[in-house]
Design a protein around this motif. Structure first.
Motif, PDB file in Angstrom:
ATOM      1  N   VAL A 271     -30.304  54.914  32.036  1.00  0.00           N
ATOM      2  CA  VAL A 271     -30.364  53.969  32.870  1.00  0.00           C
ATOM      3  C   VAL A 271     -31.299  53.071  33.339  1.00  0.00           C
ATOM      4  O   VAL A 271     -32.452  51.436  33.650  1.00  0.00           O
ATOM      5  N   TYR A 272     -32.482  54.315  33.475  1.00  0.00           N
ATOM      6  CA  TYR A 272     -34.025  53.724  33.989  1.00  0.00           C
ATOM      7  C   TYR A 272     -34.502  52.989  32.540  1.00  0.00           C
ATOM      8  O   TYR A 272     -35.335  52.319  32.730  1.00  0.00           O
ATOM      9  N   ASP A 273     -34.265  53.585  31.904  1.00  0.00           N
ATOM     10  CA  ASP A 273     -34.753  52.341  30.605  1.00  0.00           C
ATOM     11  C   ASP A 273     -34.130  51.641  29.857  1.00  0.00           C
ATOM     12  O   ASP A 273     -35.584  50.823  29.486  1.00  0.00           O
ATOM     13  N   LYS A 274     -33.183  51.440  30.300  1.00  0.00           N
ATOM     14  CA  LYS A 274     -32.340  50.585  30.189  1.00  0.00           C
ATOM     15  C   LYS A 274     -33.535  49.033  31.038  1.00  0.00           C
ATOM     16  O   LYS A 274     -34.188  47.607  30.759  1.00  0.00           O
ATOM     17  N   ILE A 275     -33.728  49.467  32.497  1.00  0.00           N
ATOM     18  CA  ILE A 275     -34.334  48.586  33.534  1.00  0.00           C
ATOM     19  C   ILE A 275     -35.302  48.744  33.371  1.00  0.00           C
ATOM     20  O   ILE A 275     -36.182  47.180  33.284  1.00  0.00           O
ATOM     21  N   VAL A 276     -36.277  48.925  32.560  1.00  0.00           N
ATOM     22  CA  VAL A 276     -37.754  49.126  32.272  1.00  0.00           C
ATOM     23  C   VAL A 276     -37.481  48.029  30.516  1.00  0.00           C
ATOM     24  O   VAL A 276     -39.036  47.602  31.199  1.00  0.00           O
ATOM     25  N   GLU A 277     -36.710  48.652  29.908  1.00  0.00           N
ATOM     26  CA  GLU A 277     -37.134  47.018  28.836  1.00  0.00           C
ATOM     27  C   GLU A 277     -36.931  46.359  29.334  1.00  0.00           C
ATOM     28  O   GLU A 277     -37.566  45.536  28.637  1.00  0.00           O
ATOM     29  N   LYS A 278     -36.021  45.775  29.963  1.00  0.00           N
ATOM     30  CA  LYS A 278     -35.837  44.627  31.130  1.00  0.00           C
ATOM     31  C   LYS A 278     -36.495  43.922  31.449  1.00  0.00           C
ATOM     32  O   LYS A 278     -37.150  43.299  31.598  1.00  0.00           O
ATOM     33  N   GLY A 279     -38.142  44.976  32.135  1.00  0.00           N
ATOM     34  CA  GLY A 279     -39.519  44.780  32.407  1.00  0.00           C
ATOM     35  C   GLY A 279     -39.911  44.483  31.677  1.00  0.00           C
ATOM     36  O   GLY A 279     -40.736  43.712  31.928  1.00  0.00           O
ATOM     37  N   LYS A 280     -40.300  44.919  30.639  1.00  0.00           N
ATOM     38  CA  LYS A 280     -40.813  44.457  29.764  1.00  0.00           C
ATOM     39  C   LYS A 280     -40.737  43.136  29.181  1.00  0.00           C
ATOM     40  O   LYS A 280     -41.904  42.417  28.778  1.00  0.00           O
ATOM     41  N   ALA A 281     -39.380  42.694  29.187  1.00  0.00           N
ATOM     42  CA  ALA A 281     -39.068  41.050  28.663  1.00  0.00           C
ATOM     43  C   ALA A 281     -39.445  40.137  29.698  1.00  0.00           C
ATOM     44  O   ALA A 281     -39.843  39.412  29.177  1.00  0.00           O
ATOM     45  N   LEU A 282     -39.825  40.569  31.001  1.00  0.00           N
ATOM     46  CA  LEU A 282     -40.125  40.109  32.084  1.00  0.00           C
ATOM     47  C   LEU A 282     -41.465  38.725  31.490  1.00  0.00           C
ATOM     48  O   LEU A 282     -42.110  39.370  31.006  1.00  0.00           O
ATOM     49  N   THR A 283     -41.973  38.108  32.259  1.00  0.00           N
ATOM     50  CA  THR A 283     -43.080  37.558  31.846  1.00  0.00           C
ATOM     51  C   THR A 283     -44.456  37.085  33.825  1.00  0.00           C
ATOM     52  O   THR A 283     -43.586  37.129  34.620  1.00  0.00           O
ATOM     53  N   GLY A 284     -45.069  36.992  33.154  1.00  0.00           N
ATOM     54  CA  GLY A 284     -45.692  36.491  34.521  1.00  0.00           C
ATOM     55  C   GLY A 284     -45.908  37.189  35.251  1.00  0.00           C
ATOM     56  O   GLY A 284     -45.764  38.586  35.399  1.00  0.00           O
ATOM     57  N   ILE A 285     -45.918  36.676  36.611  1.00  0.00           N
ATOM     58  CA  ILE A 285     -45.974  36.746  37.907  1.00  0.00           C
ATOM     59  C   ILE A 285     -44.687  37.991  38.194  1.00  0.00           C
ATOM     60  O   ILE A 285     -44.845  38.996  38.603  1.00  0.00           O
ATOM     61  N   LYS A 286     -43.371  37.506  38.064  1.00  0.00           N
ATOM     62  CA  LYS A 286     -42.058  38.862  38.015  1.00  0.00           C
ATOM     63  C   LYS A 286     -42.520  40.006  37.096  1.00  0.00           C
ATOM     64  O   LYS A 286     -42.223  41.050  37.415  1.00  0.00           O
ATOM     65  N   LYS A 287     -43.629  39.812  36.404  1.00  0.00           N
ATOM     66  CA  LYS A 287     -43.414  40.813  34.961  1.00  0.00           C
ATOM     67  C   LYS A 287     -44.210  41.728  35.786  1.00  0.00           C
ATOM     68  O   LYS A 287     -44.204  43.166  36.151  1.00  0.00           O
ATOM     69  N   ILE A 289     -45.101  42.078  39.222  1.00  0.00           N
ATOM     70  CA  ILE A 289     -44.545  42.607  40.616  1.00  0.00           C
ATOM     71  C   ILE A 289     -43.968  44.032  39.901  1.00  0.00           C
ATOM     72  O   ILE A 289     -43.874  45.045  40.303  1.00  0.00           O
ATOM     73  N   PHE A 290     -42.924  43.707  38.534  1.00  0.00           N
ATOM     74  CA  PHE A 290     -42.478  44.745  38.433  1.00  0.00           C
ATOM     75  C   PHE A 290     -42.734  46.032  37.991  1.00  0.00           C
ATOM     76  O   PHE A 290     -42.711  46.797  38.539  1.00  0.00           O
ATOM     77  N   PHE A 291     -43.815  46.046  37.430  1.00  0.00           N
ATOM     78  CA  PHE A 291     -44.348  47.078  37.034  1.00  0.00           C
ATOM     79  C   PHE A 291     -45.457  47.393  37.556  1.00  0.00           C
ATOM     80  O   PHE A 291     -45.824  48.778  38.526  1.00  0.00           O
ATOM     81  N   TRP A 292     -46.281  46.810  39.335  1.00  0.00           N
ATOM     82  CA  TRP A 292     -46.527  47.316  40.449  1.00  0.00           C
ATOM     83  C   TRP A 292     -45.866  48.539  41.216  1.00  0.00           C
ATOM     84  O   TRP A 292     -46.252  49.233  41.697  1.00  0.00           O
TER      85      TRP A 292
END
Length: 592
Positions: A271-287, A289-292
């Motif tokens: 579950v966690y790996d899939k969420i992180v993969e989706k986070g990596k696909a984000l761009t700009g401020i959304k990405k 915020i996700f990794f923060w």
């Protein structure tokens, strides 16, 4: 008159009296939800019990169930146990030779099976046995006896007084014999009593919050972990919904919107790996915020400053709220067992508002020994012992356990029982651990520790768990018994690896070609080097091989509990392992 629960089947009258409901146990079978009210469930169970008496089942009889999770599993379980018979669960993917051994060893006279595939498997095995075994099926199968034939017979047997059967069952009587596959050898039958299970779910019940009302279940009932939890749910007025399969969990979670479920760490990792993969696909401020938010979550602790909690509140609104929605939106608690949960993962889920209660136990201990919960949590530990259970650490580091949860012994194996339980009543778990302020930490399996040629002991699980923190690593086994240094067999997470290759512009084809790619190997070398920093020189993985195929239960490399069958993996990959050490001799003179 208030019903007291001293035997597991007392849960039925307890539920009828205290909280009867329209949806007591439900299961999704072939896309359709089948729901049993408390009243219908209890009536069906009693009819099946009476039906079983018509074919000679009574106190001390042996009846097996071989099926994936579905309401019929529970109905049969209660119907068998309230007659004083022993219920023997058979895991659906058991090999034929194991099924044959268990049916013979436990002298089973009746088997309930789910579907045609299992019916054919058991029928083939039964033809080789010297004693008669009746087979009943849950699905309608041409030429096979259907389980409802017994309930129909039972409905006509009004003269059979079930109360007489129930009264003959004492709390200390055997409820079940569970055969543990283990990582090597012939299955051992663990004898557990009604009292073992009743004490275990009563003492574990105090840990769950009151707002858990309905639970999704997908771990196999043939294991003591999920089976005890099914009794715990019944004790706490929690409705049970069985997912159709592991493939339908996402849809089933959205339908049920559970307030809790139990799981093994591997599923949380996915579950966690899939969420992180989706986070990596984000761009700009959304990405950003996700990794923060993720970095913040990795520092989570129960007692953090107001400033940390303020920032966490923002992260929950912006990022973690979506995690909760992906799990149905109502999760109050997740119970994790069966293997070690990565502490970083535990922190992240707690930070996301998804508390994970990690516990520890074995089939022989019914199963719960220790558990983390809201009032007592320490990340990296498996919690404190439940009430009535003692834990101590032997001089060699082995975890010893004593208490109401301890099995009666191994069926037909008194010598093995004496080896496992010493003269003072302490059960030797085979796990290595340490106690710190009452919290237990598991560091390794006693039998899985190995000694290098240099005489140094290595605990492989600690190294494996650290390397597995990398999302690119799906499975890993560290080895090196009597070798000059530890090495590892690594199965990549191929979905994540292929995404990484796309980003790097690396061409790839099959799994076989991707694991031979030089840049891929260099990437894994980097990940392992990073993880090695946490360990002493003698524990560090010096060489590794990437494997193209995931280990599985069907492939024989994993136990039904998803533990590594190390001996099998070593045998299957012997040539690769020999090559690892031969190449090291040739190219790394410092390892000579």
């Amino acid at each position: 008159m208030s019903i007291s629960v001293t035997r597991v089947f007392d849960l039925l009258k307890y539920n009828l009296e205290k909280f009867p409901k329209e949806e007591f146990v439900s299961g999704k079978i072939k896309g359709e939800w089948r729901k049993f009210s408390t009243k219908k469930f209890c009536e069906t169970t009693d009819n099946l019990s009476r039906g079983l008496t018509s074919i000679g089942i009574g106190k001390g009889s042996r009846v097996a169930i071989m099926s994936a999770n579905r309401p019929e599993w529970n109905i049969c379980d209660y119907a068998i146990m309230q007659l004083g018979a022993y219920q023997i669960p058979l895991y659906p993917t058991l090999a034929e030779h194991d099924v044959k051994f268990i049916l013979g060893d436990a002298e089973i006279s009746v088997v309930f099976v789910a579907d045609e595939q299992l019916y054919q498997k058991v029928k083939t095995v039964c033809a080789e046995l010297t004693h008669q075994v009746d087979i009943y099926t849950f699905d309608q199968i041409a030429g096979a006896k259907h389980w409802e034939e017994l309930t129909a017979i039972g409905a006509t047997l009004n003269t059979v007084d079930l109360e007489t059967y129930r009264e003959a069952v004492a709390p200390e009587d055997i409820l079940t014999i569970i055969y543990t596959s283990g990582t090597t050898g012939t299955p051992k039958g663990v004898m557990l009593t009604h009292d073992n299970l009743v004490q275990n779910f009563k003492k574990s019940a105090v840990l769950l919050p009151d707002n858990v009302t309905h639970a999704l279940s997908f771990l196999p009932l043939s294991h003591i972990f999920e089976r005890m939890i099914s009794y715990l749910y019944a004790y706490l007025n929690i409705a049970i919904y069985y997912a159709e399969s592991m493939d339908t969990i996402v849809a089933d979670i959205q339908f049920v919107k559970p307030s809790g479920f139990s799981t093994v760490p591997r599923l949380l990792e996915k579950v966690y790996d899939k969420i992180v993969e989706k986070g990596k696909a984000l761009t700009g401020i959304k990405k950003a915020i996700f990794f923060w938010s993720l970095a913040l979550a990795e520092k989570y602790d129960i007692n953090k400053s107001w400033w940390y909690n303020f920032k966490l509140g923002i992260a929950r609104k912006l990022v973690f709220k979506k995690w909760k929605e992906a799990l149905g939106g109502n999760i109050q608690v997740i119970i994790s067992g069966g293997a070690a949960l990565n502490p970083r993962l535990a922190r992240v889920f707690w930070a996301a508002g998804l508390p994970v209660f990690e516990g520890y136990g074995l089939t022989e201990t019914s199963p719960v020994i220790t558990v983390n919960h809201f009032d007592a949590i320490r990340f990296g530990s498996v919690g404190m012992p439940i009430e009535g259970v003692e834990v101590k650490i032997a001089s060699d580091g082995e975890i010893l356990v004593r208490g109401h949860n301890l099995m009666k012994g191994y069926y037909n194996k008194p010598q093995l029982t004496d080896e496992a339980i010493d003269s003072e009543g302490w059960f030797h778990t085979g796990d290595i651990g340490e106690l710190n302020e009452g919290y237990l930490k598991i560091t390794d399996r006693k039998k899985e520790m190995f000694k290098t040629a240099g005489g140094k002991y290595v605990a492989p699980q600690m190294v494996e768990n650290k390397i597995k923190e990398a999302p690119l690593v799906e499975q890993i086994m560290v080895l090196g018994e009597n070798r000059k240094f530890p090495s590892a067999l690594v199965v990549p997470n191929f979905e994540a690896l292929k995404n990484w290759c796309k980003l790097k512009g690396i061409e790839f084809g099959s799994n076989e070609t991707i694991v031979e790619n030089k840049e891929v190997k260099a990437k894994f070398q980097k990940l392992i080097d990073e993880a090695n920093k946490e360990f002493g020189k003698w524990e560090q993985v010096k060489q590794f091989a990437l494997l193209p195929k995931e280990w599985s239960i069907d492939g024989g490399e994993l136990t039904p509990k998803l533990s590594l069958k190390r001996k099998i993996i070593l045998e299957k990959n012997n040539e690769i392992i020999e090559k690892i050490y031969k190449d090291a001799e040739n190219y790394h003179p410092e390892n000579k």
